[in-house]
Design an enzyme around this catalytic site. Structure first.
Site, PDB file in Angstrom:
ATOM      1  N   GLN A 355      -4.921  85.212  53.803  1.00 53.38           N
ATOM      2  CA  GLN A 355      -6.182  85.893  54.074  1.00 53.38           C
ATOM      3  C   GLN A 355      -6.179  86.586  55.435  1.00 53.38           C
ATOM      4  O   GLN A 355      -5.367  86.285  56.309  1.00 53.38           O
ATOM      5  CB  GLN A 355      -7.337  84.885  53.998  1.00 53.38           C
ATOM      6  CG  GLN A 355      -7.678  84.404  52.597  1.00 53.38           C
ATOM      7  CD  GLN A 355      -6.779  83.315  52.087  1.00 53.38           C
ATOM      8  OE1 GLN A 355      -5.869  82.847  52.785  1.00 53.38           O
ATOM      9  NE2 GLN A 355      -7.016  82.877  50.857  1.00 53.38           N
ATOM     10  N   TYR A 375      10.494  83.474  47.301  1.00 57.73           N
ATOM     11  CA  TYR A 375       9.659  83.318  46.109  1.00 57.73           C
ATOM     12  C   TYR A 375       8.715  82.127  46.243  1.00 57.73           C
ATOM     13  O   TYR A 375       8.240  81.584  45.245  1.00 57.73           O
ATOM     14  CB  TYR A 375      10.494  83.197  44.826  1.00 57.73           C
ATOM     15  CG  TYR A 375      11.162  84.489  44.424  1.00 57.73           C
ATOM     16  CD1 TYR A 375      10.574  85.350  43.499  1.00 57.73           C
ATOM     17  CD2 TYR A 375      12.379  84.857  44.982  1.00 57.73           C
ATOM     18  CE1 TYR A 375      11.185  86.541  43.138  1.00 57.73           C
ATOM     19  CE2 TYR A 375      12.999  86.038  44.634  1.00 57.73           C
ATOM     20  CZ  TYR A 375      12.400  86.886  43.710  1.00 57.73           C
ATOM     21  OH  TYR A 375      12.996  88.073  43.365  1.00 57.73           O
ATOM     22  N   GLY A 376       8.414  81.729  47.480  1.00 60.54           N
ATOM     23  CA  GLY A 376       7.464  80.642  47.693  1.00 60.54           C
ATOM     24  C   GLY A 376       6.040  81.096  47.438  1.00 60.54           C
ATOM     25  O   GLY A 376       5.764  82.255  47.100  1.00 60.54           O
ATOM     26  N   GLN A 398      -1.415  84.105  44.348  1.00 59.85           N
ATOM     27  CA  GLN A 398      -2.378  83.557  43.403  1.00 59.85           C
ATOM     28  C   GLN A 398      -3.512  84.527  43.123  1.00 59.85           C
ATOM     29  O   GLN A 398      -4.106  84.508  42.035  1.00 59.85           O
ATOM     30  CB  GLN A 398      -2.913  82.209  43.882  1.00 59.85           C
ATOM     31  CG  GLN A 398      -3.688  82.230  45.176  1.00 59.85           C
ATOM     32  CD  GLN A 398      -4.011  80.824  45.660  1.00 59.85           C
ATOM     33  OE1 GLN A 398      -3.296  79.872  45.338  1.00 59.85           O
ATOM     34  NE2 GLN A 398      -5.074  80.671  46.425  1.00 59.85           N
ATOM     35  N   TRP A 628     -14.212  81.497  56.864  1.00 62.20           N
ATOM     36  CA  TRP A 628     -13.390  80.301  56.661  1.00 62.20           C
ATOM     37  C   TRP A 628     -13.883  79.149  57.513  1.00 62.20           C
ATOM     38  O   TRP A 628     -13.861  79.217  58.747  1.00 62.20           O
ATOM     39  CB  TRP A 628     -11.939  80.627  57.010  1.00 62.20           C
ATOM     40  CG  TRP A 628     -10.930  79.546  56.767  1.00 62.20           C
ATOM     41  CD1 TRP A 628     -10.645  78.925  55.585  1.00 62.20           C
ATOM     42  CD2 TRP A 628     -10.042  78.969  57.740  1.00 62.20           C
ATOM     43  NE1 TRP A 628      -9.617  78.010  55.767  1.00 62.20           N
ATOM     44  CE2 TRP A 628      -9.238  78.021  57.067  1.00 62.20           C
ATOM     45  CE3 TRP A 628      -9.833  79.188  59.105  1.00 62.20           C
ATOM     46  CZ2 TRP A 628      -8.257  77.273  57.730  1.00 62.20           C
ATOM     47  CZ3 TRP A 628      -8.863  78.446  59.757  1.00 62.20           C
ATOM     48  CH2 TRP A 628      -8.081  77.502  59.074  1.00 62.20           C
ATOM     49  N   HIS A 665     -14.581  76.869  51.879  1.00 63.58           N
ATOM     50  CA  HIS A 665     -14.738  75.517  52.435  1.00 63.58           C
ATOM     51  C   HIS A 665     -16.083  75.244  53.095  1.00 63.58           C
ATOM     52  O   HIS A 665     -16.211  74.241  53.813  1.00 63.58           O
ATOM     53  CB  HIS A 665     -13.625  75.202  53.441  1.00 63.58           C
ATOM     54  CG  HIS A 665     -12.243  75.430  52.923  1.00 63.58           C
ATOM     55  ND1 HIS A 665     -11.217  75.894  53.716  1.00 63.58           N
ATOM     56  CD2 HIS A 665     -11.713  75.290  51.684  1.00 63.58           C
ATOM     57  CE1 HIS A 665     -10.127  76.019  53.003  1.00 63.58           C
ATOM     58  NE2 HIS A 665     -10.401  75.656  51.758  1.00 63.58           N
ATOM     59  N   GLU A 686     -12.248  78.677  47.941  1.00 62.68           N
ATOM     60  CA  GLU A 686     -11.930  77.274  47.770  1.00 62.68           C
ATOM     61  C   GLU A 686     -13.135  76.452  48.189  1.00 62.68           C
ATOM     62  O   GLU A 686     -13.743  76.723  49.240  1.00 62.68           O
ATOM     63  CB  GLU A 686     -10.709  76.863  48.604  1.00 62.68           C
ATOM     64  CG  GLU A 686      -9.393  77.367  48.047  1.00 62.68           C
ATOM     65  CD  GLU A 686      -8.197  76.887  48.858  1.00 62.68           C
ATOM     66  OE1 GLU A 686      -7.064  77.121  48.398  1.00 62.68           O
ATOM     67  OE2 GLU A 686      -8.395  76.280  49.938  1.00 62.68           O
TER      68      GLU A 686
END
Length: 789
Positions: A355, A375-376, A398, A628, A665, A686
């Site tokens: 972000q 590729y993590g 994601q 955040w 959060h 999240e």
């Protein structure tokens, strides 16, 4: 922690973040502030002899509150509600021996409830509550005469004014002065309208036998004034030590050496993520052969008027740089690239970010990889006003939002890939694959940006508003718009204070905010239409003593770009407020824009803020924000009762657009949308990781948790596309959230392509929208709702 998705596509696990264990504490201080209109802990009750206070209407929609201590106060904070809602806690502005604050957005009959926290002899005191009715004056304590009011209210006028003074207490006599002295019962008695032909301060009291005299009312009338014009600044300013301006004549080797040195300082996730280092690398027009690895709090930008004026033969790279990252890019926050062309060394540019890492106005002559070379996992991200001639691949990202761009092609999709106004975007196929595509962006205005002309003078370019936008603004040549000379910008840099910044704003200046951390002991007040506040290198505003960091008037065309608001350790009611409560003007033709503006509660310090961003002005565009509440950070800065924060975004204005909205959060409803006609394109969320138990996290009796995105019950028109909300209740996996999205059941409120995910199966979300949608699965796969209702 790494949890692989089932199915063919690689996908992310929960973010591998460090986080502090929740520490002991309570919400007592926060609740005291909200319910009792009180200030900080440890205050004593005030003595009425310590001060006088008054409120005077300065216009039909504004009232000035004045607090005059009888001995010196180092600060005074006003706590106020308008019609019993939307509490604000703001440090007042010193004006001689008095302290003033103007409350806006008041309609006739609006009731202002307020109190003060002030210092005396090194101690802090709380006053009792007072009330004031707009158009009706202050409601005094029993046995006290009402405070007089002026009509018209104080302010700036081009011609002389006929001022009347009135008082709500029947039979009271009004006494006044015109020389700035404090009136008494022996001062001139008011008998009729006063002609104010030159700049004058009127002060008045009201007296009635057998009652306590009123508080002193005052108002200043500035006659013959014109709108403030910024005193001429330099067109070639000193930007300070944290802004690096590169020129091709410096040589590639010298530039590379400087880039490498600063990157080594800014790259490490363990040490740089919550440091106070800030830097901007600005490239003058020309061609450079360099490899620019981009670390934390680093902005990379070209100084041309268009992207291809600056060409990097090499790479501008973000990757999983550190061994501690374990190949993942889930914490690659707070960095940016803008306004240049890239010829990637091996044909592929890599921008593997999470972000708060925008990629804007870039011309990529090749491919663009949004995932780590390993590729993590990755958790981004945002692209706008960009052209990629080759393929853009998300792979392990994601979610991602791409806006007003041209892509050669697109590959990838895990949960939530959203496109608006993108040529070359994939078809709308949510949920399989999970691509949400809008042909245009309803309203768009690209960011203001710094450039240099052929004579070496700096300007800030202001792109024009576009409706139903598609493709880059510079696709057919130069971006349409206008330029402001740097002579109209006050350069904020090390040594500046809230007072010097507010002084520049009051003089009519725009702000160019250079990299640094700036503590604010008073609210920054943006009152002039079309003010531009442009930050580079993630300049950070930290409010002290519980003040609100910045407030914007309900005016046309304010542009705020490139700032980080980091909550201070004393709770602020809000970090950024756009328009006062009750704002009603239309700004459809020239809206305020909030772009690449980010909010943080905790992480570096144990910050607290009830709300982060409050939008009251109509037609505001929120273009890429990350609010955040930290789930990890420095020791002692994170925990359920440590970095407290209710809501990331509250929208009360009508016809507000949010695109690229990331909110995570917060402890109650994370987004609350009360305005009519709102639109959101892309939402990533999240839930808070750390509710200690279910009882601590209930929105109402019998309803577990809080919706991440709540549309107010009275809203009849609202539409949103591409919405994802995830849970990871690692403090107590038994915690449940009943639903992620809560909206009124009416045909005019529509959600498209919404989903929920339980990361690693740690906790559950029962429904997606209201009572619709399946409970989250234990294997980190989404529950999808294609349309609602």
């Amino acid at each position: 922690m790494r949890t692989l998705l089932t199915g063919a596509r690689p996908g992310p696990a929960p973010r591998a973040r460090r986080r502090a264990v929740a520490v002991l504490g309570t919400f007592a201080l926060l609740l005291a502030g909200l319910l009792g209109l009180s200030g900080a802990a440890g205050t004593a009750s005030a003595d009425s002899s310590d001060y006088t206070q008054s409120v005077s209407g300065t216009s039909s929609t504004q009232a000035q509150v004045t607090f005059t201590p009888t001995s010196t106060s180092t600060y005074v904070i006003i706590h106020y509600l308008v019609n019993s809602t939307n509490q604000q806690n703001v440090q007042m502005t010193a004006a001689g021996s008095a302290w003033n604050y103007t409350v806006g957005g008041l309609s006739s009959g609006a009731v202002l409830t307020y109190s003060f926290t002030y210092t005396k002899g090194g101690l802090q005191y709380d006053s009792p509550q007072f009330t004031y009715t707009q158009g009706g004056g202050t409601t005094p304590p029993p046995g006290t005469v009402a405070t007089p009011s002026f009509s018209p209210g104080g302010g700036s006028y081009t011609t002389a004014q006929s001022v009347t003074i009135s008082d709500a207490t029947s039979g009271a006599a009004i006494h006044y002065t015109t020389n700035g002295s404090t009136p008494t019962a022996s001062s001139a008695t008011y008998s009729g309208a006063i002609n104010v032909a030159s700049t004058t301060t009127l002060e008045a009291i009201a007296v009635l036998s057998g009652s306590t005299n009123s508080a002193v009312a005052n108002a200043t009338f500035t006659i013959g004034s014109t709108p403030a014009t910024c005193p001429a600044q330099s067109d070639t300013p000193d930007f300070g030590p944290n802004v690096h301006v590169f020129d091709p004549s410096m040589g590639n080797a010298a530039i590379q050496s400087q880039l490498d040195t600063q990157f080594n300082q800014m790259k490490d996730t363990a040490t740089a993520q919550f440091s106070e280092n800030r830097v901007a690398d600005l490239f003058k027009p020309g061609t450079y052969s360099v490899e620019d690895n981009v670390g934390y709090y680093t902005s990379v930008a070209g100084l041309g008027q268009n992207p291809d004026d600056v060409t990097i033969n090499g790479d501008v790279t973000v990757d999983a740089f550190n061994a501690s990252d374990a190949g993942n890019a889930t914490q690659n926050f707070w960095r940016s690239a803008e306004n240049l062309a890239i010829n990637p060394t091996n044909g592929t540019e890599r921008w593997a970010v999470a972000q708060a890492a925008p990629f804007r106005r870039i011309d990529v002559h090749g491919n663009l990889a949004l995932y780590p070379a390993s590729y993590g996992y990755a958790s981004g991200g945002y692209i706008s006003d960009t052209k990629v001639t080759g393929q853009t691949a998300s792979i392990s990202q994601q979610q991602w939002y791409t806006k007003d761009s041209d892509l050669g092609s697109w590959s990838g999709g895990v949960w939530n890939m959203v496109f608006s106004g993108v040529n070359g975007a994939p078809a709308n196929t949510f949920p399989s694959p999970p691509e949400t595509t809008l042909s245009t962006t309803p309203v768009s205005r690209d960011v203001p940006y710094l450039y240099i002309d052929s004579s070496g003078k700096y300007h800030v370019f202001l792109p024009s508003l576009r409706t139903n936008a598609s493709g880059p603004s510079w696709e057919s040549g130069s971006t349409p718009g206008t330029s402001d000379p740097m002579s109209q910008f006050y350069v904020v840099k090390a040594g500046d204070t809230a007072a010097t910044i507010n002084n520049a704003l009051s003089e009519g200046c725009n702000l160019f905010v250079t990299p640094g951390v700036y503590h604010l002991n008073q609210t920054l007040n943006v009152t002039k239409a079309n003010t531009v506040i442009l930050g580079v290198g993630y300049p950070t505003f930290v409010p002290d003593n519980g003040v609100n960091a910045m407030q914007v008037a309900d005016v046309d065309g304010v542009r705020i770009k490139g700032l980080l608001f980091d909550a201070g350790t004393t709770n602020s009611a809000a970090l950024l407020t756009v328009g006062p409560s009750g704002s009603s003007a239309s700004h459809a033709s020239n809206p305020t824009t909030i772009q690449d503006v980010f909010f943080r509660i905790g992480g570096e310090i144990a910050g607290k803020a009830t709300q982060s961003l409050v939008v009251n002005s109509n037609n505001t565009i929120i273009d890429h924000t990350w609010a955040w509440r930290a789930d990890h950070g420095n020791p002692g800065t994170v925990g359920w009762t440590v970095n407290t924060a209710d809501t990331g975004l509250t929208v009360n204005g009508n016809n507000v657009l949010a695109d690229g909205l990331f909110v995570e959060h917060y402890q109650k409803y994370e987004v609350v949308w009360n305005g009519q006609g709102g639109k959101t394109i892309f939402f990533q969320n999240e839930n808070p990781y750390d509710p200690p138990n279910q009882a601590a996290w209930m929105s109402s009796s019998g309803v577990n948790g809080y919706a991440a995105y709540k549309v107010g019950a009275n809203v009849t028109t609202h539409e949103a596309w591409g919405l994802g909300s995830y849970c990871y209740f690692n403090v107590n996996p038994a915690v449940n959230n009943y639903h992620a999205f809560e909206v009124p059941n009416t045909s005019g409120v529509k959600l498209h392509d919404a989903l929920t995910v339980s990361l690693g199966g740690v906790g559950t979300i029962t429904h997606v929208v209201n009572d619709t949608g399946a409970v989250t699965a234990s294997n980190t796969t989404p529950s999808n709702v294609v349309s609602y209702p």
